[in-house]
Design a protein around this motif. Structure first.
Motif, PDB file in Angstrom:
ATOM      1  N   ASN A  68       0.812  -1.229   0.000  1.00  0.00           N
ATOM      2  CA  ASN A  68       0.000   0.000   0.000  1.00  0.00           C
ATOM      3  C   ASN A  68       0.839   1.270   0.000  1.00  0.00           C
ATOM      4  O   ASN A  68       0.309   2.360  -0.170  1.00  0.00           O
ATOM      5  CB  ASN A  68      -0.966   0.013   1.185  1.00  0.00           C
ATOM      6  CG  ASN A  68      -2.233  -0.748   0.883  1.00  0.00           C
ATOM      7  OD1 ASN A  68      -2.619  -0.889  -0.273  1.00  0.00           O
ATOM      8  ND2 ASN A  68      -2.878  -1.251   1.910  1.00  0.00           N
ATOM      9  N   GLN A  69       2.126   1.153   0.162  1.00  0.00           N
ATOM     10  CA  GLN A  69       3.007   2.316   0.062  1.00  0.00           C
ATOM     11  C   GLN A  69       3.310   2.668  -1.395  1.00  0.00           C
ATOM     12  O   GLN A  69       3.933   3.684  -1.683  1.00  0.00           O
ATOM     13  CB  GLN A  69       4.305   2.058   0.829  1.00  0.00           C
ATOM     14  CG  GLN A  69       4.086   1.907   2.315  1.00  0.00           C
ATOM     15  CD  GLN A  69       5.365   1.574   3.053  1.00  0.00           C
ATOM     16  OE1 GLN A  69       6.466   1.672   2.514  1.00  0.00           O
ATOM     17  NE2 GLN A  69       5.221   1.162   4.301  1.00  0.00           N
ATOM     18  N   TYR A  70       2.851   1.831  -2.317  1.00  0.00           N
ATOM     19  CA  TYR A  70       3.032   2.041  -3.751  1.00  0.00           C
ATOM     20  C   TYR A  70       1.653   2.163  -4.379  1.00  0.00           C
ATOM     21  O   TYR A  70       0.681   1.600  -3.882  1.00  0.00           O
ATOM     22  CB  TYR A  70       3.826   0.879  -4.369  1.00  0.00           C
ATOM     23  CG  TYR A  70       5.201   0.795  -3.759  1.00  0.00           C
ATOM     24  CD1 TYR A  70       6.265   1.487  -4.313  1.00  0.00           C
ATOM     25  CD2 TYR A  70       5.418   0.068  -2.593  1.00  0.00           C
ATOM     26  CE1 TYR A  70       7.522   1.446  -3.731  1.00  0.00           C
ATOM     27  CE2 TYR A  70       6.672   0.025  -2.004  1.00  0.00           C
ATOM     28  CZ  TYR A  70       7.707   0.720  -2.570  1.00  0.00           C
ATOM     29  OH  TYR A  70       8.946   0.693  -1.993  1.00  0.00           O
ATOM     30  N   PHE A  71       1.562   2.901  -5.476  1.00  0.00           N
ATOM     31  CA  PHE A  71       0.267   3.240  -6.043  1.00  0.00           C
ATOM     32  C   PHE A  71       0.171   2.858  -7.513  1.00  0.00           C
ATOM     33  O   PHE A  71       1.176   2.794  -8.218  1.00  0.00           O
ATOM     34  CB  PHE A  71       0.011   4.745  -5.873  1.00  0.00           C
ATOM     35  CG  PHE A  71      -0.052   5.160  -4.440  1.00  0.00           C
ATOM     36  CD1 PHE A  71      -1.262   5.167  -3.768  1.00  0.00           C
ATOM     37  CD2 PHE A  71       1.098   5.506  -3.751  1.00  0.00           C
ATOM     38  CE1 PHE A  71      -1.324   5.531  -2.428  1.00  0.00           C
ATOM     39  CE2 PHE A  71       1.051   5.868  -2.418  1.00  0.00           C
ATOM     40  CZ  PHE A  71      -0.167   5.882  -1.751  1.00  0.00           C
ATOM     41  N   THR A  72      -1.076   2.629  -7.949  1.00  0.00           N
ATOM     42  CA  THR A  72      -1.333   2.364  -9.361  1.00  0.00           C
ATOM     43  C   THR A  72      -1.265   3.679 -10.132  1.00  0.00           C
ATOM     44  O   THR A  72      -1.162   4.755  -9.541  1.00  0.00           O
ATOM     45  CB  THR A  72      -2.734   1.744  -9.563  1.00  0.00           C
ATOM     46  OG1 THR A  72      -3.719   2.736  -9.282  1.00  0.00           O
ATOM     47  CG2 THR A  72      -2.936   0.514  -8.696  1.00  0.00           C
ATOM     48  N   ASN A  73      -1.366   3.601 -11.424  1.00  0.00           N
ATOM     49  CA  ASN A  73      -1.383   4.803 -12.254  1.00  0.00           C
ATOM     50  C   ASN A  73      -2.667   5.621 -12.058  1.00  0.00           C
ATOM     51  O   ASN A  73      -2.793   6.713 -12.587  1.00  0.00           O
ATOM     52  CB  ASN A  73      -1.165   4.458 -13.726  1.00  0.00           C
ATOM     53  CG  ASN A  73      -2.167   3.469 -14.260  1.00  0.00           C
ATOM     54  OD1 ASN A  73      -2.714   2.649 -13.526  1.00  0.00           O
ATOM     55  ND2 ASN A  73      -2.412   3.514 -15.551  1.00  0.00           N
ATOM     56  N   PHE A  74      -3.627   5.099 -11.261  1.00  0.00           N
ATOM     57  CA  PHE A  74      -4.841   5.827 -10.887  1.00  0.00           C
ATOM     58  C   PHE A  74      -4.809   6.223  -9.415  1.00  0.00           C
ATOM     59  O   PHE A  74      -5.833   6.492  -8.810  1.00  0.00           O
ATOM     60  CB  PHE A  74      -6.088   4.986 -11.189  1.00  0.00           C
ATOM     61  CG  PHE A  74      -6.384   4.860 -12.659  1.00  0.00           C
ATOM     62  CD1 PHE A  74      -7.174   5.799 -13.311  1.00  0.00           C
ATOM     63  CD2 PHE A  74      -5.865   3.808 -13.393  1.00  0.00           C
ATOM     64  CE1 PHE A  74      -7.439   5.690 -14.666  1.00  0.00           C
ATOM     65  CE2 PHE A  74      -6.124   3.689 -14.751  1.00  0.00           C
ATOM     66  CZ  PHE A  74      -6.909   4.629 -15.388  1.00  0.00           C
ATOM     67  N   ASP A  75      -3.607   6.224  -8.823  1.00  0.00           N
ATOM     68  CA  ASP A  75      -3.360   6.639  -7.432  1.00  0.00           C
ATOM     69  C   ASP A  75      -4.096   5.811  -6.385  1.00  0.00           C
ATOM     70  O   ASP A  75      -4.427   6.303  -5.312  1.00  0.00           O
ATOM     71  CB  ASP A  75      -3.696   8.134  -7.247  1.00  0.00           C
ATOM     72  CG  ASP A  75      -2.726   9.023  -7.985  1.00  0.00           C
ATOM     73  OD1 ASP A  75      -1.535   8.659  -8.070  1.00  0.00           O
ATOM     74  OD2 ASP A  75      -3.158  10.075  -8.498  1.00  0.00           O
ATOM     75  N   GLU A  76      -4.336   4.545  -6.657  1.00  0.00           N
ATOM     76  CA  GLU A  76      -4.924   3.642  -5.672  1.00  0.00           C
ATOM     77  C   GLU A  76      -3.804   2.827  -5.027  1.00  0.00           C
ATOM     78  O   GLU A  76      -2.905   2.357  -5.731  1.00  0.00           O
ATOM     79  CB  GLU A  76      -5.932   2.710  -6.342  1.00  0.00           C
ATOM     80  CG  GLU A  76      -6.693   1.860  -5.354  1.00  0.00           C
ATOM     81  CD  GLU A  76      -7.808   1.064  -5.996  1.00  0.00           C
ATOM     82  OE1 GLU A  76      -8.510   0.360  -5.256  1.00  0.00           O
ATOM     83  OE2 GLU A  76      -7.979   1.116  -7.232  1.00  0.00           O
TER      84      GLU A  76
END
Length: 127
Positions: A68-76
């Motif tokens: 959860n410290q890393y995000f998708t390209n949609f900021d999730e």
């Protein structure tokens, strides 16, 4: 047997969302019944031949909080994204020697949005 040092793992989802995590978040990862598939396409007047790997089964174990410290390209948050939707299309393994390998995940034909086979293949350590 060939060994390669894994640097990071990139996940691609059915809705074109994607996200990358470093390899130290992965606790275990296995791809079973791995086989090569071939595809031919036509682009800009050229015939393009592509070989890629398909995994009939896979197991991915990772730490939810760290992911959860890393995000998708949609900021999730990626840990949340992996747990809430069963729609991983493929995984790209990036190695320390700057090579990569894309592995497509076998998809159940019963749904367009979620892969009913995936829910049994992703294990996330939650707090």
């Amino acid at each position: 047997m060939k060994k390669k040092k894994l640097a990071k793992v990139e996940f691609h989802f059915e809705n074109v969302e994607c996200g990358t995590i470093p390899s130290d978040i992965i606790e275990d990862m296995q791809f079973d019944d791995l086989h090569e598939d071939k595809h031919q396409g036509f682009e800009d007047g050229n015939i393009v031949f592509t070989n890629y790997l398909v995994a009939d089964n896979c197991l991915i174990k990772l730490d939810y909080e760290l992911a959860n410290q890393y995000f998708t390209n949609f900021d999730e948050p990626l840990g949340k994204r992996l747990c809430e939707h069963d729609d991983i299309v493929d995984v790209t393994l990036h190695f320390a020697d700057n090579t990569q390998e894309r592995i497509e995940i076998a998809w159940s034909d019963n749904s367009d949005d979620d892969n009913e086979w995936q829910s049994h293949q992703l294990e996330v350590k939650k707090p």
